[in-house]
Each structure stands twice: as structure tokens, then as C-alpha cells.
Motif scaffolding. Structure first.
Motif, PDB file in Angstrom:
ATOM      1  N   LEU A 212     -15.937  32.722   6.604  1.00 44.96           N
ATOM      2  CA  LEU A 212     -14.610  32.992   6.050  1.00 44.96           C
ATOM      3  C   LEU A 212     -14.159  34.393   6.451  1.00 44.96           C
ATOM      4  N   LEU A 213     -13.049  34.459   7.194  1.00 46.59           N
ATOM      5  CA  LEU A 213     -12.467  35.744   7.573  1.00 46.59           C
ATOM      6  C   LEU A 213     -11.597  36.232   6.426  1.00 46.59           C
ATOM      7  N   ILE A 214     -11.901  37.432   5.937  1.00 46.59           N
ATOM      8  CA  ILE A 214     -11.256  37.946   4.723  1.00 46.59           C
ATOM      9  C   ILE A 214     -10.599  39.295   4.999  1.00 46.59           C
ATOM     10  N   ALA A 215      -9.369  39.437   4.552  1.00 45.10           N
ATOM     11  CA  ALA A 215      -8.706  40.736   4.512  1.00 45.10           C
ATOM     12  C   ALA A 215      -8.996  41.342   3.144  1.00 45.10           C
ATOM     13  N   LYS A 216      -9.620  42.492   3.137  1.00 48.39           N
ATOM     14  CA  LYS A 216     -10.077  43.081   1.872  1.00 48.39           C
ATOM     15  C   LYS A 216      -8.926  43.269   0.878  1.00 48.39           C
ATOM     16  N   ALA A 217      -7.784  43.705   1.372  1.00 47.53           N
ATOM     17  CA  ALA A 217      -6.642  43.928   0.479  1.00 47.53           C
ATOM     18  C   ALA A 217      -6.150  42.613  -0.132  1.00 47.53           C
ATOM     19  N   GLU A 218      -6.213  41.531   0.642  1.00 45.22           N
ATOM     20  CA  GLU A 218      -5.766  40.235   0.133  1.00 45.22           C
ATOM     21  C   GLU A 218      -6.761  39.667  -0.875  1.00 45.22           C
ATOM     22  N   TRP A 219      -8.037  39.911  -0.656  1.00 43.83           N
ATOM     23  CA  TRP A 219      -9.059  39.462  -1.610  1.00 43.83           C
ATOM     24  C   TRP A 219      -8.851  40.167  -2.955  1.00 43.83           C
ATOM     25  N   LYS A 220      -8.610  41.455  -2.883  1.00 46.25           N
ATOM     26  CA  LYS A 220      -8.331  42.241  -4.092  1.00 46.25           C
ATOM     27  C   LYS A 220      -7.073  41.715  -4.792  1.00 46.25           C
ATOM     28  N   ALA A 221      -6.040  41.432  -4.012  1.00 43.18           N
ATOM     29  CA  ALA A 221      -4.797  40.929  -4.583  1.00 43.18           C
ATOM     30  C   ALA A 221      -5.003  39.573  -5.263  1.00 43.18           C
ATOM     31  N   MET A 222      -5.879  38.743  -4.690  1.00 42.43           N
ATOM     32  CA  MET A 222      -6.181  37.447  -5.306  1.00 42.43           C
ATOM     33  C   MET A 222      -6.801  37.639  -6.679  1.00 42.43           C
ATOM     34  N   VAL A 223      -7.770  38.521  -6.776  1.00 38.90           N
ATOM     35  CA  VAL A 223      -8.432  38.770  -8.055  1.00 38.90           C
ATOM     36  C   VAL A 223      -7.427  39.279  -9.083  1.00 38.90           C
ATOM     37  N   GLU A 224      -6.531  40.153  -8.644  1.00 34.59           N
ATOM     38  CA  GLU A 224      -5.538  40.715  -9.568  1.00 34.59           C
ATOM     39  C   GLU A 224      -4.448  39.711  -9.927  1.00 34.59           C
ATOM     40  N   ARG A 225      -4.192  38.747  -9.065  1.00 35.62           N
ATOM     41  CA  ARG A 225      -3.153  37.748  -9.330  1.00 35.62           C
ATOM     42  C   ARG A 225      -3.576  36.771 -10.431  1.00 35.62           C
ATOM     43  N   PHE A 226      -4.893  36.494 -10.504  1.00 36.46           N
ATOM     44  CA  PHE A 226      -5.408  35.532 -11.483  1.00 36.46           C
ATOM     45  C   PHE A 226      -6.420  36.226 -12.408  1.00 36.46           C
ATOM     46  N   PRO A 227      -5.972  37.192 -13.215  1.00 33.57           N
ATOM     47  CA  PRO A 227      -6.907  37.995 -14.008  1.00 33.57           C
ATOM     48  C   PRO A 227      -7.710  37.189 -15.021  1.00 33.57           C
ATOM     49  N   GLN A 228      -7.094  36.230 -15.686  1.00 34.39           N
ATOM     50  CA  GLN A 228      -7.816  35.451 -16.693  1.00 34.39           C
ATOM     51  C   GLN A 228      -8.896  34.590 -16.043  1.00 34.39           C
ATOM     52  N   ALA A 229      -8.558  33.964 -14.926  1.00 28.89           N
ATOM     53  CA  ALA A 229      -9.523  33.106 -14.237  1.00 28.89           C
ATOM     54  C   ALA A 229     -10.714  33.914 -13.745  1.00 28.89           C
ATOM     55  N   PHE A 230     -10.453  35.096 -13.210  1.00 27.03           N
ATOM     56  CA  PHE A 230     -11.562  35.886 -12.681  1.00 27.03           C
ATOM     57  C   PHE A 230     -12.343  36.587 -13.784  1.00 27.03           C
ATOM     58  N   ASP A 231     -11.694  36.907 -14.882  1.00 27.80           N
ATOM     59  CA  ASP A 231     -12.442  37.466 -16.011  1.00 27.80           C
ATOM     60  C   ASP A 231     -13.422  36.427 -16.549  1.00 27.80           C
ATOM     61  N   ALA A 232     -12.957  35.179 -16.695  1.00 29.63           N
ATOM     62  CA  ALA A 232     -13.843  34.106 -17.173  1.00 29.63           C
ATOM     63  C   ALA A 232     -14.972  33.859 -16.182  1.00 29.63           C
ATOM     64  N   THR A 233     -14.655  33.906 -14.899  1.00 24.85           N
ATOM     65  CA  THR A 233     -15.663  33.672 -13.864  1.00 24.85           C
ATOM     66  C   THR A 233     -16.719  34.768 -13.876  1.00 24.85           C
ATOM     67  N   ARG A 234     -16.292  35.993 -13.968  1.00 26.03           N
ATOM     68  CA  ARG A 234     -17.223  37.118 -13.895  1.00 26.03           C
ATOM     69  C   ARG A 234     -18.102  37.223 -15.148  1.00 26.03           C
ATOM     70  N   ARG A 235     -17.619  36.747 -16.263  1.00 20.91           N
ATOM     71  CA  ARG A 235     -18.407  36.836 -17.496  1.00 20.91           C
ATOM     72  C   ARG A 235     -19.380  35.677 -17.657  1.00 20.91           C
ATOM     73  N   ALA A 236     -19.294  34.706 -16.788  1.00 23.53           N
ATOM     74  CA  ALA A 236     -20.221  33.571 -16.829  1.00 23.53           C
ATOM     75  C   ALA A 236     -21.437  33.900 -15.953  1.00 23.53           C
ATOM     76  N   ARG A 237     -22.610  34.012 -16.564  1.00 25.84           N
ATOM     77  CA  ARG A 237     -23.815  34.373 -15.790  1.00 25.84           C
ATOM     78  C   ARG A 237     -24.228  33.241 -14.846  1.00 25.84           C
ATOM     79  N   PHE A 238     -23.824  32.019 -15.183  1.00 26.45           N
ATOM     80  CA  PHE A 238     -24.037  30.857 -14.323  1.00 26.45           C
ATOM     81  C   PHE A 238     -22.690  30.177 -14.132  1.00 26.45           C
ATOM     82  N   ARG A 239     -22.592  29.334 -13.131  1.00 24.20           N
ATOM     83  CA  ARG A 239     -21.371  28.566 -12.945  1.00 24.20           C
ATOM     84  C   ARG A 239     -21.047  27.789 -14.217  1.00 24.20           C
ATOM     85  N   ALA A 240     -19.786  27.849 -14.635  1.00 25.55           N
ATOM     86  CA  ALA A 240     -19.422  27.265 -15.928  1.00 25.55           C
ATOM     87  C   ALA A 240     -17.989  26.752 -15.888  1.00 25.55           C
ATOM     88  N   PRO A 241     -17.630  25.854 -16.819  1.00 23.13           N
ATOM     89  CA  PRO A 241     -16.237  25.418 -16.921  1.00 23.13           C
ATOM     90  C   PRO A 241     -15.312  26.627 -17.079  1.00 23.13           C
TER      91      PRO A 241
END
Length: 334
Positions: A212-241
Motif C-alpha cells: 500500500l502506497l501511503i501519503a503520510k499527510a493523507e493517512w493523518k487526515a484520515m485518522v482525523e476525519r473519523f475520530p470516533q472510529a479511530f478512537d474505538a479502534t485504538r482502545r481495543a487491544r484486540f480486533r473488536a466490533p
């Protein structure tokens, strides 16, 4: 001199790309590291949390991936190995000047560690210190079989190519029993949900198991665009709903925003190979035969083994790796 030739090739590719040096990030883990399995069991809450296919390194595919990188992509600038402290492969020359081992605790906040969730881990890729503005993300089960250049990952207009299949990905409404569904499919469904909210309901195909070719600024923007989704993802120690799969969400988001293009089916067939490593060894044998016959530019050998991998499938996979990448790389200890 070989080193001078590599430097010249690297400068030519960089000059032609207009993007500066291109680094590679590889994620890797080995559950035979002393104490790791105990830590894993202490935090596990469900059967999928202990899936050994997520954490074992029984084939040392990272070794062969680095060999293929050195042989077929010598223009790559630096390699970052992103892993859990204190893990470092015993065979790896961690002092190599083009290699940097980065442990999770150097990037991921302490309160989110330890994490065994690959979605959470790779959501932090853009925070790796010193990483180039554009980089390739590889999982440790990927290797190149032919020479590749940036043009294999970019369209003529400079936008990244997305190697999407025609098979539709899951949605929450198409999953009959969420409690019994694989966490990967739930993460794809959640990614589709957040994309639908921003861009409308549209079919989306699979884009996994490829570099996967990634632009670092775009990856950062993705995380910031979906804050709730990424907060839930990062707080899950294992893959979770409620988790999203960044390696799926990112290319689909770039497509939706017009910042990436779909590779043609012909290009995808020429470029992408996939081998499921199965305990039913004829399945693995057939997939390996197809890859040898078709000779794509890269291949992923995906661990689908159970707790006790088929020795026949393991042997076939080792023979394939040894034939594809027989020469040790400069990243290996002498």
C-alpha cells in the motif's frame, strides 16, 4: 560499484516521482518471544484473541520479504520495522544503516499498550519518527517476485493505484450473525459505514493483501476525519466490533476523494498474487502452482493455518520462499 549503482537508481526514481525518498514500513510480531504469549493470554477476552495466525512467525517470511525488497526494489530509501518491544528477529542485523527498528512504545501512547490489534497499530504509522512523506506499507507476509518501481503503484497522473477486486465487501446489513462474524469482516463493514456517511452508499471491493502506497499527510487526515472510529479502534487491544481496518479504509477514501485510481483488471492480474496457507495442503499446493505459472510482481502468503499447521503446507511454502529469494540480504547477520 553495487552501492553506487543502487544510489544512482534511487536518485533517478526519486527525481522522476517528484515525491522525495520512499521508505518502507513493515509490521511484524513473533509470539515465541519470552513472555509474549503470557501477556497475550492475560489480556485476551475471546477465542479470536488467541488466534495464532495473527502472531506466529513459523516461516520467517520477513527474512524473505527483505531479500525480495533488496533485490527487486533497490530504490527504496529506508526500512522501518514496526514491532512490539523487545522483539527483534534473531537473524536481523539491526545495525544496518538503512534499517530502523521502531517499537510500539516509541509511537503509541502508553495507555493504549500493550496492543495486539493490527488495526490500532497501523493507525499510528504516520507518527513513526523520520518516515518519508510517501511510503510503502508492507505486511510481513508479502514479498516481491519481480522488479518493481513507483510506476507499479502510481497511475500516469501520479495518483496512487488501488488494486481492488470485483468481490463486494461486507456491510453491517449483510452480516447475518455479528456475534459469530470474523473481526476482519466486521471492520470492513464499519469502514463501509463511515464511508457511506460521507460519500453515499456505493459498492466497494476488497483491496487487502497488497503493498500500500501511503501519503503520510493523507493517512493523518484520515485518522482525523473519523475520530470516533479511530478512537474505538485504538482502545481495543484486540480486533473488536466498532473497529475499522485502516488498510481498507485508506485506499477506499482516496478513491472516494478522487486522490487515487483503480488499477485495471489486467494490471491487477499482472501485479497481485495471493496464496492461502491452509491445513488442507492441496489448497496451498494449487495456489502456489498458480503463482508460479502466472508470476505476478508480488505475492502474499497468508497464514490460514489452525493451531497446528500442516507440515506438508509448511514445507511447500518454505520451498517456494527459498526458490524465490535464495540469496541472503544485507539485512541479515553474517
Amino acid at each position: 560499484m553495487p552501492g553506487r549503482s543502487i544510489q544512482l537508481l534511487q536518485s533517478q526514481v526519486t527525481a522522476g516521482s517528484g515525491s522525495g525518498p520512499i521508505d518502507v514500513v513493515i509490521t511484524w510480531v513473533d509470539d515465541t518471544t519470552p513472555g509474549y504469549r503470557d501477556m497475550l493470554k492475560a489480556h485476551a477476552r475471546a477465542v479470536p484473541d488467541l488466534d495464532p495466525s495473527r502472531t506466529r512467525d513459523n516461516l520467517e517470511m520477513l527474512r524473505y520479504g527483505l531479500r525480495s525488497l533488496e533485490r527487486h526494489a533497490p530504490w527504496v530509501n529506508r526500512v522501518f520495522l514496526f514491532t512490539c518491544r523487545p522483539q527483534v528477529p534473531a537473524w536481523l542485523d539491526a545495525s544496518h544503516p538503512r534499517l530502523t527498528v521502531v517499537h510500539h512504545d516509541e509511537v503509541i501512547p502508553t495507555e493504549l499498550l500493550p496492543t495486539f490489534n493490527s488495526f490500532a497499530i497501523i493507525s499510528h504509522l504516520h507518527l513513526i519518527p523520520g518516515l518519508s512523506d510517501t511510503f510503502l506499507y508492507l505486511e510481513d507476509d508479502m514479498l516481491f517476485l519481480k522488479a518493481v518501481s513507483l510506476s507499479d503503484f502510481r497511475a500516469e497522473d501520479g495518483r496512487a493505484q488501488v488494486f481492488e477486486t470485483a468481490n463486494p465487501t461486507p456491510r453491517h446489513e449483510t452480516i447475518r450473525n455479528p456475534q459469530a462474524e470474523r473481526p476482519w469482516n466486521l471492520a470492513l463493514a464499519e469502514a463501509n459505514r463511515v464511508l457511506d456517511e460521507g460519500f453515499g452508499l456505493t459498492p466497494r471491493g476488497y483491496v487487502n493483501h497488497v503493498p500500500l502506497l501511503i501519503a503520510k499527510a493523507e493517512w493523518k487526515a484520515m485518522v482525523e476525519r473519523f475520530p470516533q472510529a479511530f478512537d474505538a479502534t485504538r482502545r481495543a487491544r484486540f480486533r473488536a466490533p466498532g473497529n475499522v481496518a485502516p488498510e481498507y479504509l485508506y485506499p477506499q477514501l482516496m478513491l472516494a476523494e478522487g486522490k487515487a485510481v483503480r488499477a485495471s483488471s489486467q494490471v491487477r492480474q499482472q501485479s497481485c498474487g495471493y496464496v492461502p496457507l491452509e491445513d488442507v495442503w492441496p489448497v496451498t499446493a494449487l495456489a502456489l502452482w498458480r503463482v508460479r505459472r502466472r508470476q505476478p510482481k508480488w505475492v502474499t502468503l497468508n497464514d490460514n493455518f489452525g493451531k497446528h499447521p500442516s507440515r506438508v503446507s509448511e514445507r511447500m511454502a518454505r520451498d517456494f520462499l527459498a526458490a524465490a529469494c535464495p540469496q541472503p540480504s544485507a539485512f541479515e547477520r553474517a
